[in-house]
Design an enzyme around this catalytic site. Structure first.
Site: not given
Ligand code: XIL
Length: 370
Positions: A279, A281
């Site tokens: 994930e 960023d």
């Molecule tokens: C985030 C989504 O991107 C958003 O749209 C939602 O409102 C909240 O969740 N860790 C994770 C992801 O494992 O599922 C999360 O995603 C970001 C943090």
């Protein structure tokens, strides 16, 4: 979603290079733009995933269902990337809104998008303390009841997406910062054994899918990543099916680059599990400026290099690829600009840094670039 023109062009170009120009002409592939005909230009046109693939990895981006209506965004995602993860569509509140009533509409939409664009798909996530449906969090459950709810949820969801996702984040964010177990409804009711149970149930429902534990703030070596190291070692010793450790990679410039990132990846790989950035960023305090964007590019390069240095680091997924669609500003007020493309889908310095790092690893040996 239509098959993006650019992906076809890149594939055609790669095919033409493989066949040699004469054969390509004979096959009627001569219509590709002149800018893509030369080898050097072909390299410049390579997507992040083209380059990652040459190193045996994938480069992905998350996608959330509403973003599919932004066709410029969805088409570029389908062109540049080789994998995707649904941002929300496969979470518990979406997939089992009422007890025993499953709704896979949003997840199926992402499956179809991934198929139409030739993207591998990561499943996210089977159990998490967030985005649980109200019926589950507001109920009081005996251990037997919750076990059967969890087993049914995992079994039904994994069977539904069997053959459609190559990996599952089975358990998401199960540790606290100090390395103790998070006191989720699952932990409080079932104790720590729920994690091994969840992995076993997922494996029983789809013996081929790769099973991951996934968390944030586990990039550095420290109490939280240590806890995962200990847990995965124990799961392996107990012959519990576990294939991978996902490092979310939600980094922030103001907190410093995670120390020991490469060594951390290496120690998990040594436990015989895959690792992946799931994930990624890299946010900053707004407004962004040249110095911050340069530092961000350097961090993206360092993360890419760390993955490339570890054979079992199988891929990198950014959590959305453009500042146009990012979860950061809503969750971290005053922060943002976290992704390699800006709001207008233009490359930021981070894109070039990732591209350069992947290209260096993808280049054939002996310093040749052909
Ligand atoms: C985030 C989504 O991107 C958003 O749209 C939602 O409102 C909240 O969740 N860790 C994770 C992801 O494992 O599922 C999360 O995603 C970001 C943090």
């Amino acid at each position: 979603m239509t098959l993006p023109v650019q992906r076809t062009r890149t594939r055609t170009c790669a095919r033409a290079a493989a066949l040699g120009l004469t054969a390509a002409l004979a096959l009627g592939l001569a219509g590709m733009p002149a800018a893509h005909a030369g080898t050097e230009r072909h390299h410049r046109a390579a997507t992040l995933d083209d380059l990652a693939q040459k190193t045996g990895r994938y480069y992905g981006s998350a996608v959330d269902n509403p973003e599919l209506a932004d066709t410029a965004y969805a088409d570029l995602l389908g062109t540049e990337f080789g994998a995707t993860t649904p941002g929300n569509a496969m979470k518990w509140e979406s997939t089992e809104p009422q007890r025993g009533v499953f709704d896979f509409t949003a997840g199926d939409e992402i499956v179809n998008y991934a198929r139409a664009n030739g993207l591998k798909l990561r499943g996210h996530t089977l159990l998490w303390h967030n985005q649980l449906p109200g019926w589950l969090t507001s109920g009081t459950w005996t251990p037997d009841e919750l076990r059967s709810i969890l087993k049914n949820h995992i079994t039904t969801e994994v069977k539904h997406f069997k053959g459609k996702v190559f990996a599952w984040d089975v358990a998401n964010e199960i540790m606290n910062e100090d390395g103790t177990y998070r006191e989720s409804i699952f932990y409080k009711t079932l104790g720590p054994g729920y994690i091994a149970d969840a992995l076993r149930w997922a494996h029983a429902a789809d013996p081929k899918v790769k099973l991951y534990l996934n968390d944030y703030n586990v990039e550095a070596i420290g109490p939280k990543s240590d806890a995962y190291y200990t847990l995965i070692k124990q799961l392996k010793a107990d012959r519990v099916p576990i294939d991978g450790f996902g490092l979310q990679g939600h980094l922030a410039l103001q907190y410093g680059f995670p120390s020991g990132l490469k060594e951390n990846l290496q120690r998990f790989a040594a436990l015989r599990v895959d690792v992946a950035f799931t994930e990624l960023d890299i946010r900053m305090n707004l407004p962004s400026d040249t110095a911050k964007l340069t530092q961000q590019a350097d961090w993206y390069r360092q993360v890419t290099d760390a993955c490339l240095a570890v054979k079992r680091c199988v891929g990198i997924t950014v959590w959305g690829y453009s500042d146009r669609h990012s979860w950061i500003p809503a969750v971290f007020p005053g922060e943002g600009a976290a992704l390699p493309w800006d709001e207008n889908l233009a490359h930021k310095p981070a894109y070039d840094a990732i591209h350069d790092a992947l290209a260096a690893a993808a280049a054939p040996p002996h310093g040749k670039n052909g």
